[in-house]
Design a protein around this motif. Structure first.
Motif, PDB file in Angstrom:
ATOM      1  N   SER A 147       0.829  -1.205   0.000  1.00 16.25           N
ATOM      2  CA  SER A 147       0.000   0.000   0.000  1.00 16.25           C
ATOM      3  C   SER A 147       0.866   1.258   0.000  1.00 16.25           C
ATOM      4  N   ALA A 148       0.244   2.365  -0.362  1.00 13.97           N
ATOM      5  CA  ALA A 148       0.940   3.648  -0.327  1.00 13.97           C
ATOM      6  C   ALA A 148       1.355   3.999   1.103  1.00 13.97           C
ATOM      7  N   TRP A 149       0.519   3.618   2.082  1.00 13.66           N
ATOM      8  CA  TRP A 149       0.844   3.882   3.485  1.00 13.66           C
ATOM      9  C   TRP A 149       2.102   3.114   3.900  1.00 13.66           C
ATOM     10  N   THR A 150       2.219   1.861   3.474  1.00 15.08           N
ATOM     11  CA  THR A 150       3.383   1.061   3.807  1.00 15.08           C
ATOM     12  C   THR A 150       4.636   1.649   3.184  1.00 15.08           C
ATOM     13  N   LEU A 151       4.525   2.152   1.967  1.00 21.20           N
ATOM     14  CA  LEU A 151       5.671   2.761   1.311  1.00 21.20           C
ATOM     15  C   LEU A 151       6.158   3.997   2.064  1.00 21.20           C
ATOM     16  N   GLN A 152       5.243   4.803   2.559  1.00 23.42           N
ATOM     17  CA  GLN A 152       5.634   6.010   3.276  1.00 23.42           C
ATOM     18  C   GLN A 152       6.136   5.700   4.682  1.00 23.42           C
ATOM     19  N   SER A 153       5.493   4.726   5.350  1.00 25.46           N
ATOM     20  CA  SER A 153       5.838   4.434   6.741  1.00 25.46           C
ATOM     21  C   SER A 153       7.013   3.493   6.865  1.00 25.46           C
ATOM     22  N   GLY A 154       7.334   2.794   5.807  1.00 25.77           N
ATOM     23  CA  GLY A 154       8.404   1.818   5.869  1.00 25.77           C
ATOM     24  C   GLY A 154       7.844   0.427   6.048  1.00 25.77           C
ATOM     25  N   ALA A 155       8.651  -0.564   5.763  1.00 26.40           N
ATOM     26  CA  ALA A 155       8.198  -1.954   5.796  1.00 26.40           C
ATOM     27  C   ALA A 155       7.855  -2.423   7.204  1.00 26.40           C
ATOM     28  N   ARG A 156       8.323  -1.718   8.242  1.00 31.62           N
ATOM     29  CA  ARG A 156       8.032  -2.148   9.613  1.00 31.62           C
ATOM     30  C   ARG A 156       6.565  -1.990   9.960  1.00 31.62           C
ATOM     31  N   ASP A 157       5.858  -1.086   9.300  1.00 37.61           N
ATOM     32  CA  ASP A 157       4.469  -0.802   9.630  1.00 37.61           C
ATOM     33  C   ASP A 157       3.479  -1.427   8.661  1.00 37.61           C
ATOM     34  N   GLY A 158       3.896  -2.379   7.864  1.00 40.46           N
ATOM     35  CA  GLY A 158       2.976  -2.988   6.908  1.00 40.46           C
ATOM     36  C   GLY A 158       3.510  -4.320   6.421  1.00 40.46           C
ATOM     37  N   ASN A 159       2.931  -4.805   5.352  1.00 38.66           N
ATOM     38  CA  ASN A 159       3.344  -6.084   4.777  1.00 38.66           C
ATOM     39  C   ASN A 159       4.730  -5.941   4.166  1.00 38.66           C
ATOM     40  N   LYS A 160       5.642  -6.833   4.526  1.00 36.66           N
ATOM     41  CA  LYS A 160       7.013  -6.735   4.043  1.00 36.66           C
ATOM     42  C   LYS A 160       7.226  -7.442   2.723  1.00 36.66           C
ATOM     43  N   GLN A 161       6.315  -8.311   2.323  1.00 41.82           N
ATOM     44  CA  GLN A 161       6.525  -9.084   1.112  1.00 41.82           C
ATOM     45  C   GLN A 161       6.193  -8.286  -0.143  1.00 41.82           C
ATOM     46  N   VAL A 162       7.064  -8.393  -1.123  1.00 44.60           N
ATOM     47  CA  VAL A 162       6.836  -7.829  -2.449  1.00 44.60           C
ATOM     48  C   VAL A 162       6.854  -8.987  -3.435  1.00 44.60           C
ATOM     49  N   LEU A 163       5.713  -9.254  -4.039  1.00 44.89           N
ATOM     50  CA  LEU A 163       5.600 -10.376  -4.976  1.00 44.89           C
ATOM     51  C   LEU A 163       6.050  -9.919  -6.355  1.00 44.89           C
ATOM     52  N   THR A 185      10.794  -7.700   1.477  1.00 44.28           N
ATOM     53  CA  THR A 185      11.232  -9.063   1.190  1.00 44.28           C
ATOM     54  C   THR A 185      10.705  -9.475  -0.177  1.00 44.28           C
ATOM     55  N   PRO A 186      11.560  -9.523  -1.186  1.00 40.62           N
ATOM     56  CA  PRO A 186      11.090  -9.926  -2.520  1.00 40.62           C
ATOM     57  C   PRO A 186      10.794 -11.415  -2.560  1.00 40.62           C
ATOM     58  N   VAL A 187       9.689 -11.784  -3.184  1.00 42.90           N
ATOM     59  CA  VAL A 187       9.273 -13.181  -3.313  1.00 42.90           C
ATOM     60  C   VAL A 187       9.071 -13.478  -4.801  1.00 42.90           C
ATOM     61  N   ASP A 188       9.832 -14.427  -5.305  1.00 46.17           N
ATOM     62  CA  ASP A 188       9.760 -14.793  -6.722  1.00 46.17           C
ATOM     63  C   ASP A 188       8.520 -15.654  -6.952  1.00 46.17           C
ATOM     64  N   MET A 189       7.577 -15.140  -7.742  1.00 48.48           N
ATOM     65  CA  MET A 189       6.333 -15.850  -8.028  1.00 48.48           C
ATOM     66  C   MET A 189       6.349 -16.527  -9.392  1.00 48.48           C
ATOM     67  N   GLY A 190       7.515 -16.499 -10.062  1.00 49.13           N
ATOM     68  CA  GLY A 190       7.619 -17.215 -11.320  1.00 49.13           C
ATOM     69  C   GLY A 190       7.534 -16.310 -12.536  1.00 49.13           C
TER      70      GLY A 190
END
Length: 488
Positions: A147-163, A185-190
């Motif tokens: 989310s835009a909120w997670t991007l501004q607040s940093g990964a500590r305040d939201g979902n850390k996974q990036v698919l 945390t990047p996650v390779d989805m193929g």
């Protein structure tokens, strides 16, 4: 990605965190096309992570004040020329406006961060559509679940996974570097065929909660109707008394603990059924039926809903003395006692019953609170497997036993009082005891030494009717004859 891969859970995909092939990417120039909320949040996060950011906009002078001063805001064509990695932060409907940039976009990596408005709204994902418009570019799907909120607040305040998914491994690695530097945390989805699934993830509304919620609502309606018949309809028909005022508080308060108690037992019932299946077939390798498998996967949500209903029951119970009807009943009782000249109304048995009932209920709610807290990912991740299993399994079963004592002390001897059977219907608490007592009895049976040992052997790989022959090596280093072999 094949259909079989798509069926795997998210944790089954390879996390790229800690991959030695991923090197720091801070300091490189990153482009952002778009000037909306997500584009601004993305630019802020990139700047804070040490990247040089150039933003492409159709109106750079008007939009420049919305972005951090460290970010360069210019026309889209100028922005594209200054970087090889570009985040496309515009809606799918506006992709066609970028076609004029096709010549300068050749060879660039385009990161599509868009989402749809409906699940499977189109057969083709947004990323695949973008790739069809710019075949000379490498398209990577990513960052759409953040989310835009997670991007501004940093990964500590939201979902850390990036698919992340793409048909180009090098492009995926580049985007993974950027995500990792940003604290995600990047996650390779193929490959790119996974893009449609990734775009559907943010649109799903509590997918794991639907069955538990419908189950809780179904139980609530059943017990509410049952209590309504006993507490409101029966007095009206038999005694012509209007008891409708009981519906908002008293009927609801008698329904909530029934739902909480049964839901808690339903958390441990599938484990009992699974153990019965393993004992019956003598193996742990036989697949459970789909309905039991789904039930086992929803135990966490069922337990949290049980705690929610129990907490509401506690709040409703505290509010009972605040009702005007309760005050009137106290005054009416006092007047009756004065008229009948009763000086001592102390009933020792009732006093002890209520003291035990309330005390046991508080302990049960405390244990349920502990179970709910430790089910949170942030808390569960801080526990090792033995600690987590002890709390969720052992303490959870203790909570079920204490809840049963709470229910029994509430009912006391009412089950044997014929006045408690309204329309020949037994008291509600007697119905709630059926499933929990079955679970408790089954747990006790499974803990008998003869059954417990057999169940442990099965869960360690032993199978009924199958034997594995092990031949022990001799002292000379060669395998000996059959007399040193053993059957397991």
């Amino acid at each position: 990605m094949s259909g079989g891969d798509m069926a795997k859970p998210l944790l089954g995909h390879r996390s790229m965190e800690g991959d030695p092939s991923i090197t720091p990417a801070a300091g490189r120039t990153i482009g952002v096309l778009g000037s909306g909320d997500f584009a601004r949040s993305l630019a802020i996060r990139l700047v804070c992570s040490g990247f040089k950011v150039v933003v492409g906009s159709r109106n750079p002078k008007r939009k420049a004040s919305l972005f951090p001063s460290a970010a360069e805001v210019t026309f889209q064509a100028e922005a594209v020329k200054k970087t090889d990695v570009i985040f496309v932060a515009v809606f799918r409907e506006h992709y066609s406006t970028l076609c004029d940039l096709a010549d300068v976009l050749v060879g660039k990596i385009l990161v599509d961060v868009s989402n749809n408005t409906e699940i499977n709204h189109r057969k083709e994902s947004n990323a695949e559509y973008l790739a069809s418009l710019f075949p000379a570019c490498t398209v990577v799907k990513g960052f759409n679940v953040v989310s835009a909120w997670t991007l501004q607040s940093g990964a500590r305040d939201g979902n850390k996974q990036v698919l992340i998914c793409s048909n180009n491994q090098e492009a995926k690695r580049t985007v993974a570097e950027i995500a990792q530097v940003m604290g995600f945390t990047p996650v390779d989805m193929g490959c790119m065929s996974s893009a449609c699934e990734i775009e559907n993830i943010p649109l799903r509304l509590l997918p794991a909660w639907k069955i538990p919620i419908f189950l809780a609502l179904g139980l609530f309606l059943c017990f509410f109707t049952y209590n309504l018949i006993r507490q409101v309809i029966h007095p009206y028909i038999r005694e012509q008394k209007n008891k409708l005022y009981k519906i908002p508080i008293e009927v609801v308060n008698k329904t909530l603990p029934c739902v909480a108690y049964v839901m808690l037992s339903l958390v441990y019932l599938p484990g009992v059924l699974a153990a019965c299946s393993q004992l019956y077939y003598g193996t742990k390798y036989r697949r459970f039926p789909d309905w039991l498998d789904q039930w086992l996967q929803h135990r966490k949500q069922i337990g949290l809903l049980s705690f929610f209903c129990a907490a509401l029951h506690a709040v409703y119970s505290l509010c009972l003395p605040m009702r005007r009807s309760h005050r009137y009943q106290l005054i009416e009782t006092a007047v009756k006692q004065a008229v009948e000249k009763k000086m001592n109304i102390w009933v020792e048995e009732e006093v002890w019953r209520m003291e035990i009932y309330i005390s046991v209920g508080i302990i049960a709610l405390g244990l349920l609170s502990l179970l709910a807290i430790t089910s949170l990912p942030s808390i569960a991740n801080s526990l090792n497997w033995r600690e987590f299993s002890f709390i969720q399994s052992t303490l959870g079963f203790i909570a079920l036993v204490i809840s049963t004592l709470h229910t029994l002390t509430y009912g006391w001897s009412r089950a044997f009082d014929e006045n408690q059977y309204k329309f020949y219907l037994p008291p509600t608490y007697t119905l709630t005891l059926l499933v929990p007592c079955t679970v408790i009895l089954a747990k006790v049976i499974f803990n008998l030494p003869c059954i417990r040992q057999r169940l442990l052997r099965i869960r360690r790989g032993w199978e009924k009717g199958r034997y594995v022959k092990f031949v022990l090596p001799s002292a000379t280093g060669e395998y000996s004859s059959g007399e040193t072999s053993s059957n397991v």
